[in-house]
Design a protein around this motif. Structure first.
Motif, PDB file in Angstrom:
ATOM      1  N   ASP A 125      44.403   4.941   1.589  1.00 44.03           N
ATOM      2  CA  ASP A 125      43.970   3.700   2.241  1.00 44.03           C
ATOM      3  C   ASP A 125      43.476   2.654   1.254  1.00 44.03           C
ATOM      4  O   ASP A 125      43.162   1.524   1.644  1.00 44.03           O
ATOM      5  CB  ASP A 125      42.905   3.987   3.310  1.00 44.03           C
ATOM      6  N   THR A 126      43.415   2.998  -0.037  1.00 43.45           N
ATOM      7  CA  THR A 126      43.019   2.019  -1.053  1.00 43.45           C
ATOM      8  C   THR A 126      44.235   1.464  -1.807  1.00 43.45           C
ATOM      9  O   THR A 126      44.081   0.602  -2.680  1.00 43.45           O
ATOM     10  CB  THR A 126      42.055   2.649  -2.081  1.00 43.45           C
ATOM     11  N   LEU A 127      45.431   1.941  -1.490  1.00 45.60           N
ATOM     12  CA  LEU A 127      46.632   1.549  -2.220  1.00 45.60           C
ATOM     13  C   LEU A 127      47.422   0.488  -1.438  1.00 45.60           C
ATOM     14  O   LEU A 127      47.387   0.466  -0.208  1.00 45.60           O
ATOM     15  CB  LEU A 127      47.528   2.774  -2.466  1.00 45.60           C
ATOM     16  N   ASP A 128      48.109  -0.358  -2.163  1.00 47.82           N
ATOM     17  CA  ASP A 128      48.885  -1.431  -1.555  1.00 47.82           C
ATOM     18  C   ASP A 128      50.318  -0.958  -1.305  1.00 47.82           C
ATOM     19  O   ASP A 128      51.151  -0.974  -2.211  1.00 47.82           O
ATOM     20  CB  ASP A 128      48.879  -2.657  -2.486  1.00 47.82           C
ATOM     21  N   PHE A 129      50.599  -0.569  -0.075  1.00 44.73           N
ATOM     22  CA  PHE A 129      51.923  -0.060   0.272  1.00 44.73           C
ATOM     23  C   PHE A 129      52.871  -1.170   0.741  1.00 44.73           C
ATOM     24  O   PHE A 129      53.975  -0.880   1.194  1.00 44.73           O
ATOM     25  CB  PHE A 129      51.814   1.019   1.344  1.00 44.73           C
ATOM     26  N   THR A 130      52.447  -2.431   0.619  1.00 39.08           N
ATOM     27  CA  THR A 130      53.366  -3.522   0.938  1.00 39.08           C
ATOM     28  C   THR A 130      54.314  -3.798  -0.227  1.00 39.08           C
ATOM     29  O   THR A 130      55.298  -4.530  -0.068  1.00 39.08           O
ATOM     30  CB  THR A 130      52.599  -4.812   1.264  1.00 39.08           C
ATOM     31  N   GLN A 131      54.054  -3.235  -1.399  1.00 34.68           N
ATOM     32  CA  GLN A 131      54.904  -3.437  -2.560  1.00 34.68           C
ATOM     33  C   GLN A 131      56.231  -2.688  -2.391  1.00 34.68           C
ATOM     34  O   GLN A 131      56.334  -1.751  -1.609  1.00 34.68           O
ATOM     35  CB  GLN A 131      54.209  -2.913  -3.824  1.00 34.68           C
ATOM     36  N   PRO A 132      57.262  -3.078  -3.175  1.00 34.37           N
ATOM     37  CA  PRO A 132      58.502  -2.294  -3.185  1.00 34.37           C
ATOM     38  C   PRO A 132      58.222  -0.847  -3.571  1.00 34.37           C
ATOM     39  O   PRO A 132      57.341  -0.570  -4.407  1.00 34.37           O
ATOM     40  CB  PRO A 132      59.353  -3.003  -4.246  1.00 34.37           C
ATOM     41  N   ILE A 133      58.954   0.091  -2.981  1.00 34.53           N
ATOM     42  CA  ILE A 133      58.639   1.509  -3.154  1.00 34.53           C
ATOM     43  C   ILE A 133      58.755   1.969  -4.603  1.00 34.53           C
ATOM     44  O   ILE A 133      57.959   2.788  -5.080  1.00 34.53           O
ATOM     45  CB  ILE A 133      59.520   2.385  -2.224  1.00 34.53           C
ATOM     46  N   PHE A 134      59.724   1.434  -5.374  1.00 37.36           N
ATOM     47  CA  PHE A 134      59.839   1.843  -6.767  1.00 37.36           C
ATOM     48  C   PHE A 134      58.634   1.372  -7.568  1.00 37.36           C
ATOM     49  O   PHE A 134      58.204   2.030  -8.516  1.00 37.36           O
ATOM     50  CB  PHE A 134      61.135   1.313  -7.393  1.00 37.36           C
ATOM     51  N   ASP A 135      58.061   0.217  -7.197  1.00 31.38           N
ATOM     52  CA  ASP A 135      56.834  -0.255  -7.856  1.00 31.38           C
ATOM     53  C   ASP A 135      55.654   0.646  -7.500  1.00 31.38           C
ATOM     54  O   ASP A 135      54.794   0.911  -8.344  1.00 31.38           O
ATOM     55  CB  ASP A 135      56.531  -1.696  -7.447  1.00 31.38           C
ATOM     56  N   SER A 195      55.939   3.820  -9.538  1.00 25.79           N
ATOM     57  CA  SER A 195      55.616   3.562 -10.948  1.00 25.79           C
ATOM     58  C   SER A 195      54.122   3.330 -11.137  1.00 25.79           C
ATOM     59  O   SER A 195      53.510   3.898 -12.046  1.00 25.79           O
ATOM     60  CB  SER A 195      56.411   2.351 -11.441  1.00 25.79           C
ATOM     61  N   LYS A 196      53.525   2.501 -10.282  1.00 22.87           N
ATOM     62  CA  LYS A 196      52.124   2.089 -10.463  1.00 22.87           C
ATOM     63  C   LYS A 196      51.137   3.194 -10.121  1.00 22.87           C
ATOM     64  O   LYS A 196      50.169   3.427 -10.858  1.00 22.87           O
ATOM     65  CB  LYS A 196      51.848   0.859  -9.598  1.00 22.87           C
ATOM     66  N   TYR A 197      51.366   3.889  -9.026  1.00 25.11           N
ATOM     67  CA  TYR A 197      50.377   4.857  -8.545  1.00 25.11           C
ATOM     68  C   TYR A 197      50.707   6.300  -8.917  1.00 25.11           C
ATOM     69  O   TYR A 197      49.801   7.124  -9.027  1.00 25.11           O
ATOM     70  CB  TYR A 197      50.232   4.743  -7.023  1.00 25.11           C
ATOM     71  N   CYS A 198      52.001   6.602  -9.101  1.00 24.18           N
ATOM     72  CA  CYS A 198      52.392   7.976  -9.412  1.00 24.18           C
ATOM     73  C   CYS A 198      52.823   8.139 -10.867  1.00 24.18           C
ATOM     74  O   CYS A 198      53.037   9.262 -11.332  1.00 24.18           O
ATOM     75  CB  CYS A 198      53.528   8.422  -8.495  1.00 24.18           C
ATOM     76  N   HIS A 199      52.964   7.030 -11.582  1.00 22.93           N
ATOM     77  CA  HIS A 199      53.311   7.034 -13.018  1.00 22.93           C
ATOM     78  C   HIS A 199      54.637   7.748 -13.285  1.00 22.93           C
ATOM     79  O   HIS A 199      54.776   8.482 -14.255  1.00 22.93           O
ATOM     80  CB  HIS A 199      52.182   7.666 -13.838  1.00 22.93           C
ATOM     81  N   VAL A 200      55.600   7.508 -12.415  1.00 21.17           N
ATOM     82  CA  VAL A 200      56.937   8.071 -12.556  1.00 21.17           C
ATOM     83  C   VAL A 200      57.940   6.945 -12.355  1.00 21.17           C
ATOM     84  O   VAL A 200      57.783   6.117 -11.457  1.00 21.17           O
ATOM     85  CB  VAL A 200      57.185   9.191 -11.519  1.00 21.17           C
ATOM     86  N   GLU A 201      58.976   6.915 -13.195  1.00 21.61           N
ATOM     87  CA  GLU A 201      60.023   5.909 -13.068  1.00 21.61           C
ATOM     88  C   GLU A 201      61.255   6.539 -12.404  1.00 21.61           C
ATOM     89  O   GLU A 201      61.729   7.587 -12.836  1.00 21.61           O
ATOM     90  CB  GLU A 201      60.420   5.358 -14.441  1.00 21.61           C
ATOM     91  N   VAL A 202      61.754   5.893 -11.370  1.00 22.82           N
ATOM     92  CA  VAL A 202      62.996   6.315 -10.739  1.00 22.82           C
ATOM     93  C   VAL A 202      64.153   5.751 -11.556  1.00 22.82           C
ATOM     94  O   VAL A 202      64.226   4.545 -11.806  1.00 22.82           O
ATOM     95  CB  VAL A 202      63.077   5.822  -9.286  1.00 22.82           C
TER      96      VAL A 202
END
Length: 250
Positions: free
Chosen positions: A167-177, A180-187
């Protein structure tokens, strides 16, 4: 699922950056209108980089259909491919596609839930054998200005978020972002299946579809640089979008 942080590979990243720069130069920069590129030595001098990086970048562009390198002739440019914006054979981000069409993208009807993974999804995400793995479902409608143009459902293992409060994360961003930003993994790649569907009544209602209007559904499993499945995406596109595929036959 153990979270892994992946650092970009230096040489590969430089080659991709150079390939992206060359596409920009071919479209409306130094090589705008060119049907053939200079030699590798000349390109290296013009771009201020090594010949090795130039060679690797040209190989990337050739695999993607932008160029053909022919012995004794040189590097020919396919300007028809250069003009294509929305390629299904490349990593797509629908906010960028909407902006490229001259519209402002935004999402609404956002719903983020935690759900126990059904067996089929657990298998696709490499979670089979784990006791009741939890998944994060991100559902949203996306609009171009005020026109609903797609509905997406993105599914990720909860473990990727490493204990962060959703509930503290911005899920309106594109899913790949988000990945990358929250899980530190690049697709880096996806396995996609494409089909025409009618869509559920709820999705059709949210997209305001006519009774005779079909949807194009893209079902994807997305992988990291280490070939690990990261998320599953199901996106239903309206006919607002015009897609192309570049097929290399040799």
């Amino acid at each position: 699922m153990k979270k892994t942080t992946e650092a970009p590979l230096g040489g590969e990243l430089r080659s991709q950056q150079t390939a992206d720069r060359l596409i920009a130069e071919l479209r409306d920069g130094l090589f705008a209108g060119a049907t053939q590129l200079p030699s590798e030595v000349e390109l290296a001098g013009a771009l201020g980089i090594s010949r090795t990086v130039v060679r690797d970048a040209l190989s990337l562009l050739e695999r993607e259909g932008y160029l053909e390198r022919v012995r004794g002739i040189g590097t020919r440019v396919n300007r028809d491919v250069l003009q294509v914006e929305n390629r299904l054979d490349q990593k797509m981000e629908f906010y960028r596609m909407i902006r490229a069409a001259g519209h402002t993208p935004h999402s609404d009807q956002l719903l983020v839930t935690r759900e126990t993974a059904p067996p089929a999804l657990a298998q696709r995400l490499g979670l089979a054998g784990q006791p009741s793995p939890t998944l994060v479902f991100v559902r949203r409608r996306v609009l171009a200005d005020d026109l609903p143009v797609l509905y997406s459902t993105d599914i990720l293992p909860l473990a990727l978020f490493d204990g962060q409060r959703l509930d503290t994360l911005d899920f309106t961003q594109p899913i790949f972002d988000i990945v990358s930003k929250y899980c530190h993994v690049e697709v880096t790649k996806t396995l996609a299946h494409l089909r025409a569907v009618t869509g559920s009544a709820a999705i059709r209602r949210q997209l305001g579809l006519r009774p005779d209007q079909a949807l194009m559904q893209l079902e994807e499993t997305c992988y990291s640089r280490l070939c690990q499945p990261v998320l599953c995406c199901q996106t239903c596109y309206t006919d607002f979008f015009d897609f192309a595929i570049v097929r290399k036959l040799m």
